[in-house]
Design a protein around this motif. Structure first.
Motif, PDB file in Angstrom:
ATOM      1  N   GLY A 175       0.780  -1.226   0.000  1.00  0.00           N
ATOM      2  CA  GLY A 175       0.000   0.000   0.000  1.00  0.00           C
ATOM      3  C   GLY A 175       0.810   1.274   0.000  1.00  0.00           C
ATOM      4  N   LYS A 176       2.141   1.148  -0.033  1.00  0.00           N
ATOM      5  CA  LYS A 176       3.027   2.309  -0.020  1.00  0.00           C
ATOM      6  C   LYS A 176       3.831   2.358  -1.321  1.00  0.00           C
ATOM      7  CE  LYS A 176       2.224   3.570   4.319  1.00  0.00           C
ATOM      8  NZ  LYS A 176       1.646   4.878   4.697  1.00  0.00           N
ATOM      9  N   THR A 177       4.114   3.568  -1.791  1.00  0.00           N
ATOM     10  CA  THR A 177       4.925   3.773  -2.993  1.00  0.00           C
ATOM     11  C   THR A 177       6.058   4.733  -2.672  1.00  0.00           C
ATOM     12  OG1 THR A 177       3.105   3.365  -4.533  1.00  0.00           O
ATOM     13  CG2 THR A 177       4.939   4.678  -5.349  1.00  0.00           C
ATOM     14  N   PRO A 193      -0.888  10.287  -7.399  1.00  0.00           N
ATOM     15  CA  PRO A 193      -1.382  11.263  -8.389  1.00  0.00           C
ATOM     16  C   PRO A 193      -1.402  12.693  -7.855  1.00  0.00           C
ATOM     17  CG  PRO A 193      -2.747   9.296  -8.406  1.00  0.00           C
ATOM     18  CD  PRO A 193      -1.845   9.159  -7.214  1.00  0.00           C
ATOM     19  N   LYS A 194      -1.791  12.869  -6.609  1.00  0.00           N
ATOM     20  CA  LYS A 194      -1.802  14.210  -6.011  1.00  0.00           C
ATOM     21  C   LYS A 194      -0.383  14.767  -5.908  1.00  0.00           C
ATOM     22  CE  LYS A 194      -3.281  16.762  -1.884  1.00  0.00           C
ATOM     23  NZ  LYS A 194      -3.914  16.648  -0.535  1.00  0.00           N
ATOM     24  N   ALA A 242       1.391   6.839   0.737  1.00  0.00           N
ATOM     25  CA  ALA A 242       0.324   5.900   0.426  1.00  0.00           C
ATOM     26  C   ALA A 242       0.126   5.906  -1.081  1.00  0.00           C
ATOM     27  CB  ALA A 242      -0.953   6.308   1.145  1.00  0.00           C
ATOM     28  N   SER A 243      -0.056   4.744  -1.672  1.00  0.00           N
ATOM     29  CA  SER A 243      -0.104   4.654  -3.134  1.00  0.00           C
ATOM     30  C   SER A 243      -1.165   5.551  -3.741  1.00  0.00           C
ATOM     31  CB  SER A 243      -0.334   3.193  -3.547  1.00  0.00           C
ATOM     32  OG  SER A 243       0.754   2.390  -3.123  1.00  0.00           O
ATOM     33  N   GLU A 244      -2.280   5.736  -3.060  1.00  0.00           N
ATOM     34  CA  GLU A 244      -3.349   6.580  -3.603  1.00  0.00           C
ATOM     35  C   GLU A 244      -2.991   8.061  -3.577  1.00  0.00           C
ATOM     36  OE1 GLU A 244      -4.529   5.570   0.719  1.00  0.00           O
ATOM     37  OE2 GLU A 244      -3.665   4.544  -1.018  1.00  0.00           O
ATOM     38  N   GLN A 245      -1.899   8.420  -2.884  1.00  0.00           N
ATOM     39  CA  GLN A 245      -1.476   9.827  -2.828  1.00  0.00           C
ATOM     40  C   GLN A 245      -0.545  10.205  -3.980  1.00  0.00           C
ATOM     41  OE1 GLN A 245       0.258   9.595   1.094  1.00  0.00           O
ATOM     42  NE2 GLN A 245      -1.540  10.532   2.068  1.00  0.00           N
TER      43      GLN A 245
END
Length: 299
Positions: A48-50, A97-98, A92-95
């Motif tokens: 879940g982390k990038t 793009p931001k 966090a991977s979903e962060q």
């Protein structure tokens, strides 16, 4: 010229030595590429982390402050690690793009060098031994890595122009050789929205692989397609989240040698880069065949 080395560790006991072994392998290739050098290190990751590795336009750029500004804007508690002219943020991977959008809007001079759960790329202008020392590569651990020393022949000596080049999350490319149709390929890639930052033909090769994978091909399929679509001579070594792969052009113009033991698989442009590896005297040593894709990956 240019020099390439890669090391895929099978025996976990060797993982703490990855950076030290890669640095020694690279040191023997300095005469093949004294202009710049780069290292792709695959270390431990978190689900879940990038990891987002960023760099400024020059080593003098204050990348630590830039990284902290990015962190404060996107994820104030995110870890930041500075390695000489590069910084690694673990988000966090979903962060992601931001984070990319914020960088483009607020710090356009900062480049994203790599992203991935496990991949970190460090590259810079200068003697390869000096580059390795400045980034502290010798002290890094991991499961595998690839490295490149560059002798610039078709484009400027710059941080952007150094290898490896990212081809996607947890994937990257190093290249020894020269492409004759890189200008037409660059125009095609740019029409399809793939940004090419430098005049380096190797970045075009990386962009080509990215395009092929975006169209649905596997990395292995993209490498096989390159045999028909890329004119010139080349040896490619690609890093993946699980391992690395090798491809030589159909006439195997550039030198390449492999070694394998129960502890590792190693690649280099010259045998002397393998000579210092543990157990090399009993290793299986061979030249990879032309126009043949090889992969070594953990299951």
């Amino acid at each position: 010229m240019c020099g390439i080395a890669g090391l895929f560790i099978k025996d976990p006991k060797l993982e703490p030595q990855l950076g030290a072994l890669l640095s020694k392998m690279t040191a023997t290739l300095c005469s093949r590429g004294p202009d710049s050098a780069g290292f792709a290190i695959y270390s431990a990751g978190q689900d879940g982390k990038t990891k987002l590795t960023i760099a400024g336009p020059t080593p003098a750029y204050d990348i630590e402050t830039a990284a902290k500004r990015l962190r404060d804007a996107v994820a104030p508690k995110a870890p930041v690690a500075t390695h000489y002219s590069h910084a690694v943020l673990t988000l966090a991977s979903e962060q992601i793009p931001k984070a990319k959008a914020w960088l483009e809007a607020n710090l356009p001079e900062v480049d994203i060098v790599s992203e991935g759960q496990r991949l970190e790329i460090f590259k810079e202008v200068g003697d390869p031994d000096d580059v390795a020392a400045l980034f502290g590569i010798g002290g890094m651990s991991g499961t595998h890595g690839i490295t490149h020393t560059r002798m610039a022949t078709e484009s400027a000596v710059s941080t952007d122009g150094a290898h490896p080049f990212s081809t996607g999350a947890d994937q990257c490319l190093v290249h020894n050789g020269s492409l004759s149709n890189h200008a037409s390929l660059r125009r095609m890639l740019e029409r399809e929205g793939i940004k090419i930052k430098t005049q380096n033909d190797s970045e075009v090769a990386a962009g080509y692989l990215t395009k092929q994978m975006r169209s649905g091909q596997s990395l292995e399929g993209a490498l096989k397609s390159s045999l028909n679509d890329l004119d010139g001579f080349f040896t490619f070594v690609v890093g993946t989240e699980k391992g690395f792969g090798v491809l030589r052009d159909p006439i195997a113009c550039k030198p390449a040698v492999m070694a394998e033991t129960d502890q590792y698989v190693a690649f280099a442009s010259e045998y002397k880069s393998l000579a210092g590896l543990p157990g090399i005297s009993s290793a299986k040593v061979w030249e990879p065949k032309p126009a043949t894709v090889y992969f070594w990956e953990r299951t």
